[in-house]
Design an enzyme around this catalytic site. Structure first.
Site, PDB file in Angstrom:
ATOM      1  N   SER A   1     -54.869 -20.326 -12.038  1.00  0.00           N
ATOM      2  CA  SER A   1     -55.015 -20.110 -13.478  1.00  0.00           C
ATOM      3  C   SER A   1     -56.220 -20.865 -14.049  1.00  0.00           C
ATOM      4  O   SER A   1     -56.676 -21.866 -13.475  1.00  0.00           O
ATOM      5  CB  SER A   1     -53.744 -20.557 -14.208  1.00  0.00           C
TER       6      SER A   1
HETATM    7  N1  SAM Z   1     -49.581 -22.278 -10.295  1.00  0.00           N
HETATM    8  C1  SAM Z   1     -50.590 -21.554  -9.552  1.00  0.00           C
HETATM    9  C2  SAM Z   1     -51.820 -22.352  -9.313  1.00  0.00           C
HETATM   10  O1  SAM Z   1     -51.964 -23.460  -9.863  1.00  0.00           O
HETATM   11  O2  SAM Z   1     -52.641 -21.878  -8.523  1.00  0.00           O
HETATM   12  C3  SAM Z   1     -50.916 -20.243 -10.196  1.00  0.00           C
HETATM   13  C4  SAM Z   1     -50.183 -19.192  -9.556  1.00  0.00           C
HETATM   14  S1  SAM Z   1     -50.526 -17.518  -9.820  1.00  0.00           S
HETATM   15  C5  SAM Z   1     -51.083 -17.344 -11.446  1.00  0.00           C
HETATM   16  C6  SAM Z   1     -48.827 -16.937  -9.854  1.00  0.00           C
HETATM   17  C7  SAM Z   1     -48.110 -17.069  -8.530  1.00  0.00           C
HETATM   18  O3  SAM Z   1     -46.740 -16.670  -8.741  1.00  0.00           O
HETATM   19  C8  SAM Z   1     -48.632 -16.178  -7.434  1.00  0.00           C
HETATM   20  O4  SAM Z   1     -48.994 -16.948  -6.323  1.00  0.00           O
HETATM   21  C9  SAM Z   1     -47.463 -15.247  -7.106  1.00  0.00           C
HETATM   22  O5  SAM Z   1     -47.368 -14.892  -5.738  1.00  0.00           O
HETATM   23  C10 SAM Z   1     -46.294 -16.096  -7.540  1.00  0.00           C
HETATM   24  N2  SAM Z   1     -45.057 -15.366  -7.817  1.00  0.00           N
HETATM   25  C11 SAM Z   1     -44.861 -14.173  -8.451  1.00  0.00           C
HETATM   26  N3  SAM Z   1     -43.553 -13.857  -8.488  1.00  0.00           N
HETATM   27  C12 SAM Z   1     -42.898 -14.884  -7.868  1.00  0.00           C
HETATM   28  C13 SAM Z   1     -41.519 -15.151  -7.589  1.00  0.00           C
HETATM   29  N4  SAM Z   1     -40.536 -14.319  -7.959  1.00  0.00           N
HETATM   30  N5  SAM Z   1     -41.201 -16.301  -6.945  1.00  0.00           N
HETATM   31  C14 SAM Z   1     -42.168 -17.168  -6.557  1.00  0.00           C
HETATM   32  N6  SAM Z   1     -43.487 -16.963  -6.788  1.00  0.00           N
HETATM   33  C15 SAM Z   1     -43.850 -15.843  -7.440  1.00  0.00           C
END
Ligand code: SAM
Length: 220
Positions: free
Chosen positions: A65
């Site tokens: 992000s």
């Molecule tokens: N916090 C992260 C960072 O600092 O890089 C940003 C992550 S990205 C915007 C959102 C993440 O949520 C992705 O890696 C995606 O695979 C994960 N995601 C989506 N649905 C999910 C779920 N049900 N459980 C766990 N992770 C999930």
């Protein structure tokens, strides 16, 4: 010989011009951003862009992000050292590292195994010790509940009931809620089994996939 970028200076500029200047005032949050090397959480070929004012791709259709978005979510959590925090969406591990740097006990779930494994390796190398899990975070992590804070870093159609259940009294959940393309950043505070919702502006996140999130599968 190619000159090495001054990442420390880029980090200070990010904190002053992208984060502090937009109203983030919590000194614990600001100093965590000054200490965590964001360049370690982006792909090798994007290191020079690590401190840009935008999200960046990390593979598998996912993103790290924008720095300001990580900062506002962290500030809304009002984290204190020793707080038990559940993060849904480990992604690159950058938000996890910020929470660890503040001294939180972090439990983080990622549905894409390769991302979870890469993040765990990086975090260990930087001497952070969160607990990383692979799975569907929309159902939370019951075994370690309740949590003082839950941070969801993907956009949800609504706040998953399981996550509300796993919050302790006065606990906070920070979560983008809306449709697949745009969301509103919500902070929910649990008071007497009810969730008081506050609206903290528009945002755009990759979708939260899973049982209590968006149902269809796809690249993101
Ligand atoms: N916090 C992260 C960072 O600092 O890089 C940003 C992550 S990205 C915007 C959102 C993440 O949520 C992705 O890696 C995606 O695979 C994960 N995601 C989506 N649905 C999910 C779920 N049900 N459980 C766990 N992770 C999930």
């Amino acid at each position: 010989m190619e000159e090495k970028p001054d990442f420390e200076q880029l980090r200070r500029m990010m904190v002053d011009y992208q984060i502090r200047s937009r109203g983030i005032r919590n000194e614990k949050v600001l100093s965590a951003f000054l200490r965590v090397p964001r360049e370690e959480f982006v792909p090798e070929e994007l290191k020079l862009s690590a401190y840009d004012d935008c999200p960046l791709p990390i593979g598998f259709g996912q993103t790290i992000s924008q720095p300001y978005m990580v900062a506002i979510m962290t500030e809304l959590a009002e984290p204190e050292s020793g707080n038990k925090v559940l993060e849904i969406g480990t992604g690159s591990g950058y938000q996890t590292a910020i929470l660890c740097e503040i001294g939180c006990e972090v439990f983080s779930i990622e549905r894409i195994a390769e991302l979870a494994k890469n993040a765990e390796i990086k975090l260990k190398k930087l001497k952070y010790n969160p607990r990383i899990f692979i799975g569907d975070g929309t159902c939370g992590l019951k075994d370690y509940a309740p949590y003082q804070t839950i941070i969801v870093t993907a956009g949800a159609p609504d706040i998953p009931e399981s996550l509300i259940e796993q919050l302790e009294e006065n606990g906070k959940i920070i979560i983008p809620v809306g449709d697949i393309f745009s969301q509103t950043l919500i902070r929910g505070i649990k008071r007497k089994e009810k969730l008081i919702r506050e609206n903290h502006g528009g945002c755009q996140f990759v979708p939260l996939r899973g049982k209590e999130g968006w149902k269809q599968s796809g690249s993101s």
